[in-house]
Design an enzyme around this catalytic site. Sequence first.
Site, short mmCIF file in Angstrom:
data_model
loop_
_atom_site.label_atom_id
_atom_site.label_comp_id
_atom_site.label_asym_id
_atom_site.label_seq_id
_atom_site.Cartn_x
_atom_site.Cartn_y
_atom_site.Cartn_z
N CYS A 1 37.22 37.77 51.44
CA CYS A 1 36.59 36.92 52.45
C CYS A 1 36.45 37.66 53.79
CB CYS A 1 37.41 35.66 52.67
SG CYS A 1 37.20 34.43 51.38
N ARG B 1 36.75 30.61 44.40
CA ARG B 1 37.79 31.64 44.44
C ARG B 1 39.18 31.01 44.50
NH1 ARG B 1 36.93 35.84 48.84
NH2 ARG B 1 38.86 36.37 47.85
N ARG C 1 41.26 42.82 58.76
CA ARG C 1 42.20 42.99 57.66
C ARG C 1 42.62 44.46 57.43
NH1 ARG C 1 41.09 38.21 53.38
NH2 ARG C 1 43.33 38.17 53.43
N ASP D 1 45.46 29.48 56.56
CA ASP D 1 44.65 29.02 55.43
C ASP D 1 44.41 27.50 55.46
OD1 ASP D 1 44.35 31.54 54.46
OD2 ASP D 1 45.75 31.34 52.79
N LYS E 1 47.36 30.21 44.11
CA LYS E 1 46.51 31.40 44.00
C LYS E 1 47.25 32.64 44.49
CE LYS E 1 43.27 32.33 47.28
NZ LYS E 1 43.38 33.68 47.87
N ASN E 2 47.80 32.57 45.70
CA ASN E 2 48.36 33.78 46.30
C ASN E 2 49.63 34.25 45.60
OD1 ASN E 2 46.26 33.84 48.04
ND2 ASN E 2 47.38 33.08 49.82
#
Length: 437
Positions: free
Chosen positions: A137, A418, A142, A326, A42-43
């Site tokens: 999220c 997601r 952040r 994660d 994903k990233n």
Amino acid sequence: MPVNKHMNLPINSPDDRPAPESRIVINGGRPLRGRVRIAGAKNAALAVLSASILADNEIVLENIPNISDVRAMLEIINYLGARSTWLGPDVVRISGGALVQREIPYRLARKLRASNLLLGPCLARFGSARIALPGGCNIGSRPMDLHFKGLAGLGADLGIEKGFIRGTAKRLRGNRIYLDFPSVGATENIMMAAVLAEGQTIIENVAKEPEVVDLANFLNNMGARIRGAGTDIIKIEGIKSLGGRVRYAIIPDRIEAGTYAVAAAATGGDVTLENVIPPHFEPLNAKLREANVKVEEGEDTLRVSAPEPLQPVNIKTMPYPGFATDMQSQMMSLLCTVPGTSVIVENIFENRFQVAEELRRMGARIKVEGRVAVVEGVPRLQGAQVKATDLRAGAALVIAGLMAEGQTQICNAYFIDRGYKNLERKLKSLGAEIDRI
Ligand code: UD1
């Protein structure tokens, strides 16, 4: 507005959550057994898709996971005028010939945190950017100060205005930039802008995550001149334009794979992960082995089983190659039934322990104080109604549900969508009893 005032950007409110709500229902207690194929990361996909707007040429990307974060990013780059088409289940073609500078509205930017990765590419491509502050999220404050510091170092003028990140850069010039913390997103944003800047850029104390290296490899495939990705210092020689016909395969998702690995261990199962890059798992494997989990590495496979009773471990999340934040929530679920005391220190995102409250509903004994969680192993977890509070918390609750006696219902399942492609189908093929209502 000075750069260091942009510290705390808003996160998405409950009102932003997409309807309709779906739930995942698990009847636990079955060990996972079999083989599972891991999707693209994903990233890495989100960073590479952002970078695709740096060029006009046609790009074909393989191993792109069809998950909601990726679809949201495609929606944004299409909105900017790119044409993206799915050529197969995990192959996307992008053509950037018709790109135009446009403000990225809140309705698009709020869908994912990684919409902030378009800042560097927009500045390099259009000389300006206007992006609604991102959603994503709720795992911590952040901030974006490091992104701003780096891009300002290349000559951009940045600010926050009426809920938008605003940036202009008549020309970007290479510079020496030091990151106070090896932020993944800041490293990527600065790298994407610097490839088209005049002269040399040296970024020090950069993130070394495999996804950063994947982005650098992709950019180099388009003609960029980046050296050092995967080390502490990245050097970039700016060029005038990127191009060429590029076909690029994204690396496998070490977090998706890690989630199945932990699920296998937590259920006393035996699972082989296919399509993985074993060296990317060193930080996780080290901890799994310490916990008495058996991990066997193949060329592009990992076999994870738990034939012996597990042992408690202590975990500290750190930038790569430290233990990934994660993977922290999923490990917390596993440790809930390991006899003895395990201690988890979360050093990256301050809100990553929200899952502890949900695990407690299932009978877990977890004490949280600030950035430290102490997990006392209990004999078993019991199925309960719980809610996912973010993507990885959702994955952790799926693991807890698989471990637990009886039925677990996880609401806010959209968080899990997601980042996990075909989660229920994959788990069913491994013998889990899992459905969505
Ligand atoms: C990326 C990943 C995310 C992962 C995280 C850490 C993507 C799309 N997301 O997120 O899944 O959990 O890396 O591995 O790739 N920070 C600052 N100032 C900044 C930027 C970051 O102080 O300008 C701090 C953050 O608050 C956090 C730490 O740096 O404490 C790490 O954040 P960062 O590496 O930037 O994470 P993301 O790129 O947002």
